[in-house]
Each structure stands twice: as structure tokens, then as C-alpha cells.
Design a protein around this motif. Structure first.
Motif, PDB file in Angstrom:
ATOM      1  N   HIS A 113       0.847  -1.193   0.000  1.00  0.00           N
ATOM      2  CA  HIS A 113       0.000   0.000   0.000  1.00  0.00           C
ATOM      3  C   HIS A 113       0.886   1.247   0.000  1.00  0.00           C
ATOM      4  O   HIS A 113       1.161   1.831   1.048  1.00  0.00           O
ATOM      5  CB  HIS A 113      -0.911  -0.007   1.231  1.00  0.00           C
ATOM      6  N   PRO A 114       1.362   1.696  -1.161  1.00  0.00           N
ATOM      7  CA  PRO A 114       2.286   2.836  -1.218  1.00  0.00           C
ATOM      8  C   PRO A 114       1.628   4.123  -0.728  1.00  0.00           C
ATOM      9  O   PRO A 114       0.401   4.276  -0.777  1.00  0.00           O
ATOM     10  CB  PRO A 114       2.664   2.915  -2.692  1.00  0.00           C
ATOM     11  N   GLU A 165      -9.711   2.302   2.016  1.00  0.00           N
ATOM     12  CA  GLU A 165      -9.749   2.494   3.469  1.00  0.00           C
ATOM     13  C   GLU A 165      -8.800   1.487   4.115  1.00  0.00           C
ATOM     14  O   GLU A 165      -8.067   1.809   5.046  1.00  0.00           O
ATOM     15  CB  GLU A 165     -11.172   2.299   3.995  1.00  0.00           C
ATOM     16  N   ARG A 166      -8.852   0.293   3.581  1.00  0.00           N
ATOM     17  CA  ARG A 166      -7.898  -0.736   3.976  1.00  0.00           C
ATOM     18  C   ARG A 166      -7.766  -1.711   2.829  1.00  0.00           C
ATOM     19  O   ARG A 166      -8.747  -2.332   2.415  1.00  0.00           O
ATOM     20  CB  ARG A 166      -8.364  -1.484   5.236  1.00  0.00           C
ATOM     21  N   PRO A 167      -6.560  -1.826   2.266  1.00  0.00           N
ATOM     22  CA  PRO A 167      -6.393  -2.766   1.148  1.00  0.00           C
ATOM     23  C   PRO A 167      -6.685  -4.196   1.585  1.00  0.00           C
ATOM     24  O   PRO A 167      -6.614  -4.522   2.780  1.00  0.00           O
ATOM     25  CB  PRO A 167      -4.918  -2.596   0.769  1.00  0.00           C
ATOM     26  N   PRO A 168      -7.022  -5.070   0.637  1.00  0.00           N
ATOM     27  CA  PRO A 168      -7.282  -6.470   0.992  1.00  0.00           C
ATOM     28  C   PRO A 168      -5.986  -7.174   1.391  1.00  0.00           C
ATOM     29  O   PRO A 168      -4.884  -6.632   1.228  1.00  0.00           O
ATOM     30  CB  PRO A 168      -7.853  -7.039  -0.311  1.00  0.00           C
ATOM     31  N   LEU A 181       0.770  -5.850  -5.692  1.00  0.00           N
ATOM     32  CA  LEU A 181       0.364  -4.446  -5.706  1.00  0.00           C
ATOM     33  C   LEU A 181      -0.878  -4.264  -6.562  1.00  0.00           C
ATOM     34  O   LEU A 181      -0.926  -4.737  -7.702  1.00  0.00           O
ATOM     35  CB  LEU A 181       1.509  -3.584  -6.266  1.00  0.00           C
ATOM     36  N   VAL A 182      -1.878  -3.556  -6.012  1.00  0.00           N
ATOM     37  CA  VAL A 182      -3.103  -3.275  -6.745  1.00  0.00           C
ATOM     38  C   VAL A 182      -3.082  -1.805  -7.182  1.00  0.00           C
ATOM     39  O   VAL A 182      -2.996  -0.905  -6.340  1.00  0.00           O
ATOM     40  CB  VAL A 182      -4.351  -3.559  -5.888  1.00  0.00           C
ATOM     41  N   VAL A 183      -3.141  -1.579  -8.484  1.00  0.00           N
ATOM     42  CA  VAL A 183      -3.030  -0.224  -9.043  1.00  0.00           C
ATOM     43  C   VAL A 183      -3.901  -0.092 -10.291  1.00  0.00           C
ATOM     44  O   VAL A 183      -4.330  -1.098 -10.863  1.00  0.00           O
ATOM     45  CB  VAL A 183      -1.564   0.108  -9.437  1.00  0.00           C
TER      46      VAL A 183
END
Length: 265
Positions: free
Chosen positions: A107-108, A116-119, A144-146
Motif C-alpha cells: 500500500h504505497p 480504506e484498507r487494502p485487501p 500491488l493493486v493499481v
């Protein structure tokens, strides 16, 4: 210092992931005498660049402060998860947030998805930038999710990505200071919206043509109305003649067939 009125130019900022080349090319074709200057800015910097007047308009990640800026939404990006090429996730074409539950999801600090909170599981610390996070994915520290554009921007041969169908998405838009909507800004808006050259640079030329068209439209009912009156008048004249003829004819018939013959003495 060169007077901007004597040598106008257009300054366009854009955030990472946006590729403005197509619009810049069209600008150069339509306004060859007005140079366009590009300025790259981070999502956090983009609003300040506009506030300070360093750019006339900017491609930004929405939302922006609509009390200060005008904005046109352009498109919504697909969200992807970046993983090593040999990762199990690559077995599927698409994944869900639930599929990331057992992964360390980075979570960069410059995240643009607004989680709010990444999985998944949180990393020990947050990387400073998306570029730093990509390096950690390559080192098998996490995934990484982007937005897809950022995955392409930071492409590496040892990494790939898959669509996350139910993750938050990022919207891209064109923004500019509401109190600084200049003619050049209007020209660029026209280019971005896909207007033709006649509808952007031809504003001054279109007005007389529109007026002439309006004059023609106003004339049509007048000439049509006159023609109608003429027809009606001629019709009434013909009708009156017919009636007069009928009256005379009737009188003749009454004089010959309606009177009694006189007796000879």
C-alpha cells in the motif's frame, strides 16, 4: 520577460499514467502558432500546480475541489494486481478482492485508489511510491493493486498483472481553475471532447452563418403567408364571379321559363 499576450502558449500538466500525446498532436495541427508545454506532476501536486498558475489545465485523478476547479470526467481505469510472472494468480484472467486475502498487498503512500484498507495482509511498512512498491513485488515481498496505466508505466519483464473485477477504480479527468477559463482552455476542451476544427477555432466564423440561416428561416413564413393570402384572394375572386354568374343565369331562367305567355288580341 516575454509578454504572454504577444506570444501566447498553453501549459498542460498531467499525472503519471496519463498519455497526452494524442491531444498534443491535435493541438499542434490546429494551433501551430501556439506552443503547448507539458508538465508532469504527481496526483498530490496536480491541484497545487493549477492553483499556483503553473499550468492552464491538467489531466488529473478525480475528484478535485469543485469549489475551485472545473473538471470534465474522461474515463475510468481498470484496476489490476501486479504479480511476478510465476505467481499462482496468473492462472486466471481475472481475480476478485477475495482472491487476495492470503497475499501481502503493498500500500504505497502515493496510492490513488483510496483504499480504506487494502485487501490481504498488510506489509511491514508502506513503500513511499508506486515505483518502490513495484520493486518490492519483483523481490517477492508482496503484490500491488493499481490502475492499469500505472502497471504499464512501471512495466518489467519479470512482472505481469491481472484484472481485479471488484476493486476500487480511478477516474481520469481534465481540470482547470474555474476563474481562469481562457479561450485556449476552451480550445483544449474542444480537442479533448472530440470537437471538429470548425466547432473550436471557427466560433467567430460560425456566428454570421447562423445569423444568415436565421434570416432565411424568418423569410420563409413571410413569403409562404403572402402566397397563401394571394391564393385565397384569387379564390375569393373566382368564387365571387361564379356566384355572380349564377345569379344572372338564374334571372335569365326566371325571365324565359318562369313568366306567363302574353295572349294576342
Amino acid at each position: 520577460m516575454t509578454d504572454s499576450a504577444d506570444s501566447p502558449s498553453f501549459r498542460l500538466a498531467y499525472v503519471p499514467g496519463v498519455t497526452p500525446a494524442k491531444w498534443v498532436r491535435i493541438w499542434a495541427e490546429r494551433l501551430p502558432d501556439t506552443p503547448l508545454t507539458l508538465l508532469q506532476a504527481t496526483p498530490a501536486e496536480a491541484s497545487e500546480v493549477l492553483r499556483e498558475g503553473a499550468a492552464d489545465a491538467a489531466f488529473v485523478r478525480l475528484p478535485v475541489d469543485r469549489t475551485v476547479f472545473s473538471a470534465i470526467p474522461l474515463y475510468t481505469e481498470t484496476t489490476v494486481v501486479v504479480v511476478p510472472r510465476d505467481h499462482l494468480i496468473t492462472a486466471a484472467e481475472e481475480v476478485t478482492v477475495a482472491d487476495l486475502a492470503d497475499e501481502v498487498v503493498l500500500h504505497p503512500l502515493d496510492d490513488v485508489l483510496g483504499w480504506e484498507r487494502p485487501p490481504g495482509e498488510a506489509a511491514f511498512e508502506r513503500p513511499a511510491t508506486t515505483e518502490d512498491a513495484i520493486e518490492l513485488v519483483a523481490a517477492n515481498i508482496g503484490v500491488l493493486v493499481v490502475p492499469q496505466s500505472l502497471a504499464r508505466l512501471h512495466h518489467r519483464k519479470d512482472l505481469t498483472y491481472r484484472t481485479v473485477v471488484d476493486a476500487p477504480r480511478s477516474d481520469i479527468g481534465l481540470a482547470w481553475p474555474e476563474d481562469a477559463t481562457t479561450e485556449l482552455v476552451e480550445d483544449f476542451i474542444g480537442i479533448v471532447r472530440g470537437r471538429t476544427v470548425n466547432s473550436t477555432r471557427g466560433r467567430a466564423q460560425q456566428a454570421p452563418a447562423t445569423e444568415r440561416k436565421g434570416e432565411r428561416e424568418r423569410r420563409k413564413p413571410q413569403s409562404g403567408s403572402g402566397a397563401g393570402k394571394g391564393t385565397a384572394a384569387s379564390g375569393r375572386g373566382r368564387g365571387g364571379g361564379a356566384k355572380g354568374g349564377a345569379a344572372k343565369g338564374g334571372g335569365g331562367r326566371r325571365g324565359t321559363g318562369g313568366g306567363k305567355p302574353r295572349r294576342r288580341s
